[in-house]
Design a protein around this motif. Structure first.
Motif, PDB file in Angstrom:
ATOM      1  N   ILE A  95       0.836  -1.206   0.000  1.00 51.07           N
ATOM      2  CA  ILE A  95       0.000   0.000   0.000  1.00 51.07           C
ATOM      3  C   ILE A  95       0.868   1.251   0.000  1.00 51.07           C
ATOM      4  CG2 ILE A  95      -1.651   1.340   1.372  1.00 51.07           C
ATOM      5  CD1 ILE A  95      -2.830  -1.347   2.312  1.00 51.07           C
ATOM      6  N   ALA A  96       1.863   1.282   0.867  1.00 52.37           N
ATOM      7  CA  ALA A  96       2.752   2.452   0.950  1.00 52.37           C
ATOM      8  C   ALA A  96       3.506   2.657  -0.354  1.00 52.37           C
ATOM      9  CB  ALA A  96       3.732   2.280   2.115  1.00 52.37           C
ATOM     10  N   GLY A  97       3.969   1.565  -0.968  1.00 53.89           N
ATOM     11  CA  GLY A  97       4.701   1.683  -2.220  1.00 53.89           C
ATOM     12  C   GLY A  97       3.834   2.213  -3.344  1.00 53.89           C
ATOM     13  N   ALA A  98       2.594   1.730  -3.418  1.00 55.63           N
ATOM     14  CA  ALA A  98       1.683   2.183  -4.474  1.00 55.63           C
ATOM     15  C   ALA A  98       1.343   3.660  -4.313  1.00 55.63           C
ATOM     16  CB  ALA A  98       0.407   1.340  -4.470  1.00 55.63           C
ATOM     17  N   ILE A  99       1.106   4.093  -3.072  1.00 56.14           N
ATOM     18  CA  ILE A  99       0.760   5.496  -2.833  1.00 56.14           C
ATOM     19  C   ILE A  99       1.949   6.410  -3.103  1.00 56.14           C
ATOM     20  CG2 ILE A  99       0.039   7.159  -1.059  1.00 56.14           C
ATOM     21  CD1 ILE A  99      -1.630   4.957   0.201  1.00 56.14           C
ATOM     22  N   SER A 100       3.154   5.948  -2.763  1.00 56.56           N
ATOM     23  CA  SER A 100       4.344   6.784  -2.967  1.00 56.56           C
ATOM     24  C   SER A 100       4.605   7.065  -4.446  1.00 56.56           C
ATOM     25  CB  SER A 100       5.571   6.113  -2.347  1.00 56.56           C
ATOM     26  OG  SER A 100       5.925   4.936  -3.073  1.00 56.56           O
ATOM     27  N   LYS A 101       4.122   6.202  -5.336  1.00 62.33           N
ATOM     28  CA  LYS A 101       4.345   6.372  -6.768  1.00 62.33           C
ATOM     29  C   LYS A 101       3.287   7.248  -7.435  1.00 62.33           C
ATOM     30  CE  LYS A 101       6.619   1.877  -7.255  1.00 62.33           C
ATOM     31  NZ  LYS A 101       6.536   0.521  -7.856  1.00 62.33           N
ATOM     32  N   MET A 102       2.237   7.616  -6.708  1.00 59.02           N
ATOM     33  CA  MET A 102       1.164   8.407  -7.299  1.00 59.02           C
ATOM     34  C   MET A 102       1.618   9.847  -7.498  1.00 59.02           C
ATOM     35  SD  MET A 102      -1.878   6.768  -4.958  1.00 59.02           S
ATOM     36  CE  MET A 102      -2.858   8.247  -5.098  1.00 59.02           C
ATOM     37  N   PRO A 103       1.535  10.378  -8.721  1.00 58.42           N
ATOM     38  CA  PRO A 103       1.960  11.763  -8.959  1.00 58.42           C
ATOM     39  C   PRO A 103       0.994  12.763  -8.317  1.00 58.42           C
ATOM     40  CG  PRO A 103       1.799  10.507 -11.018  1.00 58.42           C
ATOM     41  CD  PRO A 103       1.104   9.720  -9.962  1.00 58.42           C
ATOM     42  N   VAL A 104       1.531  13.878  -7.850  1.00 60.63           N
ATOM     43  CA  VAL A 104       0.707  14.973  -7.335  1.00 60.63           C
ATOM     44  C   VAL A 104       1.114  16.253  -8.045  1.00 60.63           C
ATOM     45  CG1 VAL A 104       0.429  13.879  -5.080  1.00 60.63           C
ATOM     46  CG2 VAL A 104       2.287  15.521  -5.428  1.00 60.63           C
ATOM     47  N   PHE A 105       0.172  17.186  -8.118  1.00 60.56           N
ATOM     48  CA  PHE A 105       0.468  18.487  -8.719  1.00 60.56           C
ATOM     49  C   PHE A 105      -0.045  19.569  -7.787  1.00 60.56           C
ATOM     50  CE2 PHE A 105      -0.088  22.241 -11.266  1.00 60.56           C
ATOM     51  CZ  PHE A 105       1.018  22.232 -12.100  1.00 60.56           C
ATOM     52  N   HIS A 106       0.809  20.565  -7.523  1.00 65.94           N
ATOM     53  CA  HIS A 106       0.456  21.641  -6.602  1.00 65.94           C
ATOM     54  C   HIS A 106       0.250  22.960  -7.344  1.00 65.94           C
ATOM     55  CE1 HIS A 106       0.896  19.756  -2.650  1.00 65.94           C
ATOM     56  NE2 HIS A 106       1.878  19.043  -3.191  1.00 65.94           N
ATOM     57  N   PHE A 107      -0.862  23.616  -7.039  1.00 64.44           N
ATOM     58  CA  PHE A 107      -1.067  25.014  -7.429  1.00 64.44           C
ATOM     59  C   PHE A 107      -0.672  25.926  -6.281  1.00 64.44           C
ATOM     60  CE2 PHE A 107      -4.254  22.643  -9.915  1.00 64.44           C
ATOM     61  CZ  PHE A 107      -3.868  23.017 -11.193  1.00 64.44           C
ATOM     62  N   CYS A 108      -0.582  25.360  -5.077  1.00 61.54           N
ATOM     63  CA  CYS A 108      -0.243  26.153  -3.888  1.00 61.54           C
ATOM     64  C   CYS A 108       1.270  26.162  -3.696  1.00 61.54           C
ATOM     65  CB  CYS A 108      -0.939  25.570  -2.660  1.00 61.54           C
ATOM     66  SG  CYS A 108      -0.465  23.867  -2.299  1.00 61.54           S
ATOM     67  N   SER A 109       1.707  26.680  -2.570  1.00 68.08           N
ATOM     68  CA  SER A 109       3.141  26.867  -2.321  1.00 68.08           C
ATOM     69  C   SER A 109       3.773  25.687  -1.589  1.00 68.08           C
ATOM     70  CB  SER A 109       3.363  28.140  -1.504  1.00 68.08           C
ATOM     71  OG  SER A 109       2.625  28.085  -0.292  1.00 68.08           O
ATOM     72  N   THR A 110       3.007  24.614  -1.330  1.00 68.24           N
ATOM     73  CA  THR A 110       3.562  23.480  -0.592  1.00 68.24           C
ATOM     74  C   THR A 110       4.084  22.426  -1.555  1.00 68.24           C
ATOM     75  OG1 THR A 110       1.557  22.120  -0.506  1.00 68.24           O
ATOM     76  CG2 THR A 110       1.750  23.885   1.119  1.00 68.24           C
ATOM     77  N   ASP A 111       4.789  21.450  -1.007  1.00 70.94           N
ATOM     78  CA  ASP A 111       5.218  20.292  -1.784  1.00 70.94           C
ATOM     79  C   ASP A 111       4.778  19.009  -1.078  1.00 70.94           C
ATOM     80  OD1 ASP A 111       6.852  20.423   0.391  1.00 70.94           O
ATOM     81  OD2 ASP A 111       8.743  20.240  -0.710  1.00 70.94           O
ATOM     82  N   ALA A 112       3.647  19.083  -0.381  1.00 77.19           N
ATOM     83  CA  ALA A 112       3.153  17.965   0.415  1.00 77.19           C
ATOM     84  C   ALA A 112       2.762  16.782  -0.463  1.00 77.19           C
ATOM     85  CB  ALA A 112       1.947  18.408   1.245  1.00 77.19           C
ATOM     86  N   ARG A 113       2.875  15.586   0.110  1.00 72.24           N
ATOM     87  CA  ARG A 113       2.424  14.370  -0.537  1.00 72.24           C
ATOM     88  C   ARG A 113       1.062  13.978   0.029  1.00 72.24           C
ATOM     89  NH1 ARG A 113       4.684  13.098  -5.052  1.00 72.24           N
ATOM     90  NH2 ARG A 113       4.000  10.961  -4.694  1.00 72.24           N
ATOM     91  N   VAL A 114       0.529  12.872  -0.431  1.00 70.05           N
ATOM     92  CA  VAL A 114      -0.764  12.399   0.065  1.00 70.05           C
ATOM     93  C   VAL A 114      -0.629  12.029   1.539  1.00 70.05           C
ATOM     94  CG1 VAL A 114      -2.554  10.651  -0.182  1.00 70.05           C
ATOM     95  CG2 VAL A 114      -1.389  11.536  -2.213  1.00 70.05           C
ATOM     96  N   SER A 115      -1.553  12.530   2.357  1.00 70.38           N
ATOM     97  CA  SER A 115      -1.550  12.236   3.786  1.00 70.38           C
ATOM     98  C   SER A 115      -2.507  11.074   4.053  1.00 70.38           C
ATOM     99  CB  SER A 115      -1.974  13.468   4.582  1.00 70.38           C
ATOM    100  OG  SER A 115      -2.032  13.182   5.963  1.00 70.38           O
ATOM    101  N   TYR A 116      -1.977   9.991   4.624  1.00 72.09           N
ATOM    102  CA  TYR A 116      -2.819   8.809   4.879  1.00 72.09           C
ATOM    103  C   TYR A 116      -2.257   8.045   6.075  1.00 72.09           C
ATOM    104  CZ  TYR A 116       0.853   5.806   3.000  1.00 72.09           C
ATOM    105  OH  TYR A 116       2.042   5.151   2.818  1.00 72.09           O
ATOM    106  N   GLU A 117      -3.062   7.124   6.580  1.00 66.80           N
ATOM    107  CA  GLU A 117      -2.639   6.262   7.674  1.00 66.80           C
ATOM    108  C   GLU A 117      -3.265   4.889   7.463  1.00 66.80           C
ATOM    109  OE1 GLU A 117      -2.844   6.066  12.592  1.00 66.80           O
ATOM    110  OE2 GLU A 117      -3.560   7.833  11.493  1.00 66.80           O
ATOM    111  N   THR A 118      -2.457   3.850   7.645  1.00 61.05           N
ATOM    112  CA  THR A 118      -2.941   2.479   7.470  1.00 61.05           C
ATOM    113  C   THR A 118      -3.030   1.787   8.822  1.00 61.05           C
ATOM    114  OG1 THR A 118      -1.880   2.357   5.297  1.00 61.05           O
ATOM    115  CG2 THR A 118      -2.555   0.283   6.291  1.00 61.05           C
ATOM    116  N   LYS A 119      -4.154   1.097   9.038  1.00 58.81           N
ATOM    117  CA  LYS A 119      -4.359   0.403  10.308  1.00 58.81           C
ATOM    118  C   LYS A 119      -4.715  -1.056  10.016  1.00 58.81           C
ATOM    119  CE  LYS A 119      -5.087   0.266  14.854  1.00 58.81           C
ATOM    120  NZ  LYS A 119      -6.180   1.058  15.472  1.00 58.81           N
ATOM    121  N   VAL A 120      -4.020  -1.980  10.673  1.00 62.36           N
ATOM    122  CA  VAL A 120      -4.321  -3.409  10.555  1.00 62.36           C
ATOM    123  C   VAL A 120      -5.040  -3.844  11.819  1.00 62.36           C
ATOM    124  CG1 VAL A 120      -3.385  -5.736  10.323  1.00 62.36           C
ATOM    125  CG2 VAL A 120      -2.351  -3.846   9.051  1.00 62.36           C
ATOM    126  N   ILE A 121      -6.251  -4.345  11.662  1.00 64.42           N
ATOM    127  CA  ILE A 121      -7.087  -4.757  12.792  1.00 64.42           C
ATOM    128  C   ILE A 121      -7.221  -6.283  12.773  1.00 64.42           C
ATOM    129  CG2 ILE A 121      -9.364  -4.549  13.872  1.00 64.42           C
ATOM    130  CD1 ILE A 121      -9.643  -1.844  12.400  1.00 64.42           C
TER     131      ILE A 121
END
Length: 396
Positions: free
Chosen positions: A274-300
């Motif tokens: 999951i982490a590897g797949a999300i890390s490869k997803m391209p993002v594009f910013h119109f704002c001044s940040t360079d943030a990536r996708v914010s997520y959290e994975t939980k195994v129950i």
């Protein structure tokens, strides 16, 4: 990173832009007899070549007919449908594409893509033609892929929102309205399950699928491969909407927790996928940040009669400030080296938004005449001050 397509090549010996795609089967009955893989490969070559020519001023697709017909035959419904989907327009196919057969050769004449007068606020056709925007959003309980026109509207909205946010950040504190921020995640009923460490097999969740909740159940040992392929669509859709929760191990019809059997999946390995797949997803910013996708994975842990049966995996996704892509958009052009290449995400957004300097300032308009020979290239002219502009218009 740009990707070169070696399966279709530009013919450098021609005065016009000609792309040779090799052998292609024409005729509805002939194409029905092909194996699906061969039919799809032929269609892929033709559509990519058409996309590249539409985005590069027009030209000709040259094919050698693989069928043995000694008389002209139609293109084939699957090829025509693929080209219509590429154009994504109410215009008839012939507005952009015409076909001519001569002996064992077929020539598909492709006109230049025209988006109409660009406007920041008006709804026009996209500036370029694309096979896929690779942009997803949530619509009720579904994930939808935005067509190029919808993608353009979405990007314009995100750009306006980014400018508004930037203005607020630059305003003095006294001028910024006092807004009470609420944690949307904690108000979602899925949040309580996300906080859990264990759950009973067969437990019925007290909430259904919604715009912010998706249930998936994979009862196979190929769970990791399914997740690797599908996770970019779901995560980008949540990020591009209002965030949400993806539950892996819940039956969507009965809202029942079934989990992923421990014999079929290693939870640590699945989290890495999951982490590897999300890390490869391209993002594009119109704002001044360079943030990536914010997520959290939980195994129950999922228990069945007090024994560990398997695992429920939940991915919590936060809303993204600008645009998240499942992969790079699929759009092709012919570059100055006469190579057919795919646009990367940054280039694609720039051309879609008309922020590329060559498009925004260099070319004023595209002259297209329906009466010119099909193989003639369209003419661009640059913005020039008077009186040169008057002279150009008179000569043209």
């Amino acid at each position: 990173m740009q990707t070169k397509d070696d399966s279709i090549v530009v013919d450098p010996s021609q005065p016009d832009l000609v792309i040779n795609v090799g052998k292609v089967t024409f005729g509805e009955e002939n194409r029905k007899k092909l194996q699906k893989n061969q039919r799809d490969q032929e269609k892929k070559k033709v559509v990519r070549a058409a996309c590249a020519l539409l985005n590069s001023g027009g030209g000709v697709i040259h094919t050698e007919m693989a069928n043995e017909d000694d008389h002209p035959v139609e293109m084939g419904q699957d090829l025509e449908q693929a080209l219509r989907e590429l154009i994504q327009s109410s215009d008839v196919l012939q507005a952009f594409i015409e076909c001519l057969q001569q002996g064992r050769h077929s020539y598909i004449y492709v006109k230049s893509w025209s988006s109409g007068p660009p406007s920041e606020d008006s709804c026009t056709k996209p500036r370029i033609c694309s096979l896929s925007s690779s942009l997803y959003r949530r619509s009720s309980t579904s994930v939808i892929r935005l067509d190029p026109r919808q993608a353009l509207d979405f990007l314009k909205t995100q750009k306006r929102n980014a400018k508004h946010t930037l203005r607020n950040e630059e305003s003095p504190p006294s001028e910024i309205p006092n807004i009470i921020h609420q944690n949307v995640s904690e108000s979602n009923p899925a949040f309580q399950v996300f906080q859990s460490n264990k759950i009973e097999h067969g437990h019925i969740l007290p909430f259904p699928e919604s715009q912010s909740v998706e249930f998936k159940q994979y009862s196979t040992k190929c769970i990791q491969e399914y997740v690797r392929r599908k996770i970019p669509e779901y995560i980008s859709a949540f990020a591009n909407t209002e965030g949400g929760y993806l539950f892996i191990g819940v039956d969507d019809k009965r809202k029942t927790v079934l989990g992923c059997a421990k014999e079929d999946v290693d939870p640590d390995s699945l989290q890495r996928v999951i982490a590897g797949a999300i890390s490869k997803m391209p993002v594009f910013h119109f704002c001044s940040t360079d943030a990536r996708v914010s997520y959290e994975t939980k195994v129950i842990d999922v228990f069945k009669k007090e024994n560990l049966y398997g695992y429920l995996v939940v991915v919590k996704v936060e809303p993204f400030c600008c645009a998240v892509f499942s992969e790079a958009p699929i759009s092709w052009i012919v570059n100055q080296k006469q190579e057919i290449i795919s646009l990367n995400t940054k280039e694609w957004v720039a051309k879609m938004m008309d922020t590329d300097p060559d498009l925004a300032e260099g070319f004023k308009s595209l002259l297209i005449s329906s009466n010119i020979p099909p193989c003639c290239r369209p003419v661009y002219f640059r913005k020039v001050p008077e009186p040169k502009a008057s002279i150009q218009q008179h000569l043209f």
